[in-house]
Design a protein around this motif. Structure first.
Motif, PDB file in Angstrom:
ATOM      1  N   MET A 209       4.340  -1.813  -9.993  1.00  0.00           N
ATOM      2  CA  MET A 209       3.201  -2.214  -9.195  1.00  0.00           C
ATOM      3  C   MET A 209       3.709  -2.437  -7.776  1.00  0.00           C
TER       4      MET A 209
ATOM      5  N   GLU B 139      -5.372   2.115  -7.442  1.00  0.00           N
ATOM      6  CA  GLU B 139      -5.321   1.305  -6.229  1.00  0.00           C
ATOM      7  C   GLU B 139      -6.491   0.332  -6.263  1.00  0.00           C
TER       8      GLU B 139
ATOM      9  N   LEU C 211     -11.801  -0.144  -7.086  1.00  0.00           N
ATOM     10  CA  LEU C 211     -10.694   0.458  -7.840  1.00  0.00           C
ATOM     11  C   LEU C 211     -10.738   1.950  -7.596  1.00  0.00           C
TER      12      LEU C 211
ATOM     13  N   LYS D 117      -2.095   6.715 -10.574  1.00  0.00           N
ATOM     14  CA  LYS D 117      -2.090   5.615  -9.614  1.00  0.00           C
ATOM     15  C   LYS D 117      -3.465   4.960  -9.594  1.00  0.00           C
TER      16      LYS D 117
ATOM     17  N   ARG E  13       2.697  -3.615  -3.872  1.00  0.00           N
ATOM     18  CA  ARG E  13       1.726  -4.455  -3.180  1.00  0.00           C
ATOM     19  C   ARG E  13       1.777  -4.160  -1.689  1.00  0.00           C
ATOM     20  N   THR E  14       0.626  -3.930  -1.117  1.00  0.00           N
ATOM     21  CA  THR E  14       0.527  -3.778   0.321  1.00  0.00           C
ATOM     22  C   THR E  14      -0.430  -4.835   0.837  1.00  0.00           C
TER      23      THR E  14
ATOM     24  N   VAL F 238      -8.495  -2.610  -4.079  1.00  0.00           N
ATOM     25  CA  VAL F 238      -8.738  -3.158  -2.745  1.00  0.00           C
ATOM     26  C   VAL F 238      -9.839  -4.209  -2.875  1.00  0.00           C
TER      27      VAL F 238
END
Length: 153
Positions: A149, A114, A102, A112, A151-152, A116
Motif C-alpha cells: 500500500m 486508488e 475508489l 491498483k 500513501r500519497t 481519494v
C-alpha cells in the motif's frame, strides 16, 4: 405473555425472523456471498452502494481500466475485499470525509486500487500505527497476497 397463544406464536415468529437476520448478516460478514456471486468488482460495487444507503459519506466506485479476462484466485478475492472494506471503514470513522472515490485499474501489469477522499483528519500510515486492529488486518492481508500500500498526501 400469559396464556395468550396468539401472542406466544407471534413472539416465536419474531425470534425466528431475528435469528435468521442475524445469521445471514454474520455469515455475510465472514464470507460475503457477493464474492462468489458477483466477483470482486461486483462485490466492491455492492459494498459502496450499501455504504451510500447507510452513511452520510458519498462513495463512488470508478472502474478506470479493467481487463475482463483477468481473474483473481479465491485466495486473492477475499483479502482484497477485506482490505477495501477496512480502508473505507477507517476513512468513514476517522477522516471526517464527505466523499470517497475508489478508482480501480486492473490489467495484465497491475492491480491498483486508488482511494481519494476529502477528509480533514490525516489517517496514520500503516507503519506508524501498528496498535490499531484495523491497520494490523490490512498489513496482514497485504502480506498474504504479496501486495503493498502506497500513501500519497
Amino acid at each position: 405473555m400469559g396464556d395468550d397463544v396468539k401472542h406466544k406464536d407471534k413472539m416465536n415468529q419474531m425470534i425466528i425472523e431475528n435469528a435468521d437476520f442475524v445469521k445471514k448478516n454474520v455469515c455475510n460478514e465472514m464470507l460475503p456471498y457477493t464474492l462468489s456471486e458477483l466477483g470482486l468488482i461486483g462485490s466492491i460495487s455492492e459494498m459502496t452502494d450499501r455504504l451510500n444507503e447507510t452513511t452520510w459519506v458519498k462513495v463512488k466506485f470508478v472502474q478506470v481500466e479493467i481487463d475482463e479476462t483477468l481473474k483473481l484466485t479465491p485466495n486473492g478475492k477475499l483479502p482484497m475485499y477485506r482490505i477495501v472494506q477496512e480502508l473505507l471503514n477507517i476513512i468513514i470513522k476517522y477522516a471526517e470525509s464527505t466523499y470517497i472515490d475508489l478508482f480501480l485499474f486492473w490489467n495484465t501489469d497491475e492491480f491498483k486500487l486508488e482511494i481519494v477522499d476529502d477528509g480533514t483528519v490525516l489517517i496514520p500510515s500503516l507503519n506508524s500505527h501498528t496498535n490499531s486492529f484495523g491497520h494490523r488486518n490490512i498489513v496482514s492481508r497485504l502480506q498474504y497476497i504479496d501486495a503493498e500500500m502506497l500513501r500519497t498526501t
